[in-house]
Design an enzyme around this catalytic site. Structure first.
Site, PDB file in Angstrom:
ATOM      1  N   HIS A 156       1.038  -1.683   0.391  1.00  0.00           N
ATOM      2  CA  HIS A 156       0.389   0.147  -0.361  1.00  0.00           C
ATOM      3  C   HIS A 156       0.614   1.288  -0.294  1.00  0.00           C
ATOM      4  CE1 HIS A 156      -3.565  -3.034   1.658  1.00  0.00           C
ATOM      5  NE2 HIS A 156      -2.595  -3.036   2.109  1.00  0.00           N
ATOM      6  N   SER A 277      15.132  20.911 -16.523  1.00  0.00           N
ATOM      7  CA  SER A 277      14.095  22.094 -17.081  1.00  0.00           C
ATOM      8  C   SER A 277      14.608  23.364 -18.085  1.00  0.00           C
ATOM      9  CB  SER A 277      13.540  22.192 -16.084  1.00  0.00           C
ATOM     10  OG  SER A 277      12.652  23.778 -15.697  1.00  0.00           O
ATOM     11  N   LYS A 283      17.054  21.418 -11.641  1.00  0.00           N
ATOM     12  CA  LYS A 283      15.775  20.743 -11.526  1.00  0.00           C
ATOM     13  C   LYS A 283      16.526  19.433 -12.704  1.00  0.00           C
ATOM     14  CE  LYS A 283      12.190  19.370 -11.282  1.00  0.00           C
ATOM     15  NZ  LYS A 283      10.793  19.967 -11.762  1.00  0.00           N
ATOM     16  N   ASN A 285      15.424  15.627 -14.260  1.00  0.00           N
ATOM     17  CA  ASN A 285      14.661  15.159 -14.346  1.00  0.00           C
ATOM     18  C   ASN A 285      14.529  13.653 -14.887  1.00  0.00           C
ATOM     19  OD1 ASN A 285      12.724  17.654 -13.993  1.00  0.00           O
ATOM     20  ND2 ASN A 285      12.285  18.058 -15.427  1.00  0.00           N
ATOM     21  N   GLU A 290       9.637   8.000 -16.909  1.00  0.00           N
ATOM     22  CA  GLU A 290       7.993   8.331 -17.381  1.00  0.00           C
ATOM     23  C   GLU A 290       7.568   8.131 -18.806  1.00  0.00           C
ATOM     24  OE1 GLU A 290       7.830  13.200 -15.059  1.00  0.00           O
ATOM     25  OE2 GLU A 290       9.898  12.318 -16.139  1.00  0.00           O
TER      26      GLU A 290
END
Ligand code: ARG
Length: 463
Positions: A156, A277, A283, A285, A290
């Protein structure tokens, strides 16, 4: 432009119809397979005396010339010739004259396209199987370096029990092993020859399908011509296996995204696999995992698309089936691209052992172990569970972790607690004691890694 099937027609095809029905913009990917299939077909036609050996040789030489001209970019496909099959046949006729028209004897585009698709999937499935093995090797290397590295295990997405980081990543190794096995298994259904089925009913010529199968390296021949030209279940099977695999890749990617966040900081992806970014200079990323996560969607879409195309079709061939290609090509490309990316990204990522180790000392994930401790002292598990729940509540109230409670505090809950309670509470002890087969103890993880190594050695031998 005159059509290879123009005899029955008195009018030119409407331009929009030409565009709608043409598949050459995408099925040109099958050029090599189409020529390979034609070479085997014409060889057989010559051997069976259906066309003269001399004509067969001319056609074979012509096909080789077409292939090298295509490879050198000397030929241009035409929408007017609709698909790869008729484009190549036209190139052949342009090259060697009317004798090229004998190639299509005893054959239809219906058995031809099915054959091309089988050949295409056979080659590409084998490449994908190898790429999965490369990802597995990268996982295995990270696992071997991290047998003793502790990480919180979650259910969970709540801390559950600490585990070895190797154990966690090896879970993906085994998922990919099944993905690989599914593809290997699917090859049994790809390795069947449709050619020789004609348009749907077979052919009047005395062809030799066994010979064609042998020339093209197929293990089997479709025994029913209608089945052979009208089913695409071998592609659906590939797309299903691909969907399941992308689901696994997506879950792993999700973990990499989460683990590389500031909040977790369990791993750091190599700079060469991240992007920045345009506005926020700080940043870094995780675009790659993704995108792998997102690309899963198009593979599912390709599966659903083809299932839907096929579901209402009467036997045998229908033009609808031309829609089987783009989704299959896209899936192959997506899988190849994703797997190629995944292996080096896993290989080069830094595992922050310290951060992980700190995380497992700052939680209550050793609670099950205290319950198990009381059970070994004779308390029924259910009662122990209830009591430890109360101890956790007490500890949270005192702002202490379970390792920090004194023996006196433990004994206010039960006299069964003795000094040896502290031998079951550190993360190393908690992990080390889960020594059941398939469990997370270093002992078991080493066995698992050994098994995986024997496994990959074996699949290399099989190839
Ligand atoms: N381009 C067609 C396809 O991909 C080849 C088979 C066409 N056969 C036909 N009779 N229209 O399905």
């Amino acid at each position: 432009m005159s059509k290879l099937w123009g005899g029955r027609f008195t009018k030119d095809t409407n331009k929009l119809v030409e565009e709608l029905t043409a598949s050459i913009s995408f099925d040109q990917k099958l050029a090599n397979e189409d020529i390979q299939g034609s070479l085997a077909h014409v060889q057989m036609l010559g051997e069976c005396g259906i066309i003269s050996p001399d004509d067969a040789n001319k056609i074979k030489a012509g096909l080789h010339t077409v292939k090298s001209k295509l490879d050198n970019g000397e030929l241009e496909y035409s929408v007017a010739h609709e698909d790869i099959h008729m484009n190549i046949e036209q190139f052949l006729i342009d090259e060697i004259g009317p004798v090229g028209g004998k190639l299509h004897t005893g054959r239809s585009r219906n058995d031809q396209v099915a054959t091309d698709m089988h050949l295409y999937l056979k080659n590409n499935t084998n490449d994908i199987i190898q790429l999965i093995a490369d990802v597995q090797a990268a996982i295995l290397a990270q696992a071997e370096a991290n047998i003793e590295t502790m990480i919180p295990g979650y259910t969970h997405l709540q801390r559950a029990q600490p585990v070895s980081f190797a154990h966690h990543v090896m879970a993906y190794y085994w998922m990919m092993e099944r993905d690989k096995q599914r593809l290997i298994d699917s090859l049994d259904r790809v390795n069947i020859l449709p050619l020789g089925s004609g348009a749907m009913a077979g052919t009047t010529f005395p062809i030799d399908r066994e010979r064609v199968a042998e020339l093209l390296g197929f293990d089997d021949i479709y025994p029913n011509s209608m089945d052979a030209v009208s089913d695409r279940d071998f592609i659906l099977e590939f797309l299903s296996a691909a969907s399941i695999m992308m689901m696994h890749i997506s879950r792993l990617s999700e973990e990499l995204v989460v683990w590389s966040s500031e909040e977790f900081s369990f791993v750091e992806l190599d700079d060469s696999f991240c992007t920045g970014s345009s506005i926020m200079p700080q940043k870094k990323n995780p675009d790659v995992p993704e995108l792998l996560r997102a690309k899963t969607g198009r593979v599912y879409g390709n599966l659903l698309g083809l299932l839907t195309v096929l579901k209402g079709l009467p036997l045998a061939y229908n033009k609808d089936m031309q829609e089987d290609k783009e989704g299959m090509f896209d899936t192959v490309e997506t899988l190849v691209g994703s797997l190629k990316m995944l292996a080096p990204m896993i290989e080069t990522m830094t595992v922050n052992k310290e951060t992980m180790r700190n995380a497992v000392t700052q939680d209550y994930s050793n609670a099950t172990d205290i319950a198990d401790y009381l059970v070994t002292k004779g308390m029924p598990f259910r009662d122990a569970h209830e009591m430890i729940g109360k101890i956790v509540l007490y500890a949270i109230d005192k702002k202490k972790y379970l390792l920090e409670l004194s023996l006196e505090e433990y004994q206010t809950f039960s006299p069964l607690f003795l000094e040896d309670i502290y031998t079951v509470l550190t993360p190393e002890q908690v992990v080390g004691q889960r020594n059941s087969y398939g469990g997370t103890s270093p002992n078991q993880v080493k066995k698992q890694i050994q098994l995986a190594k024997e496994n990959s050695a074996q699949s290399t031998v099989e190839k």
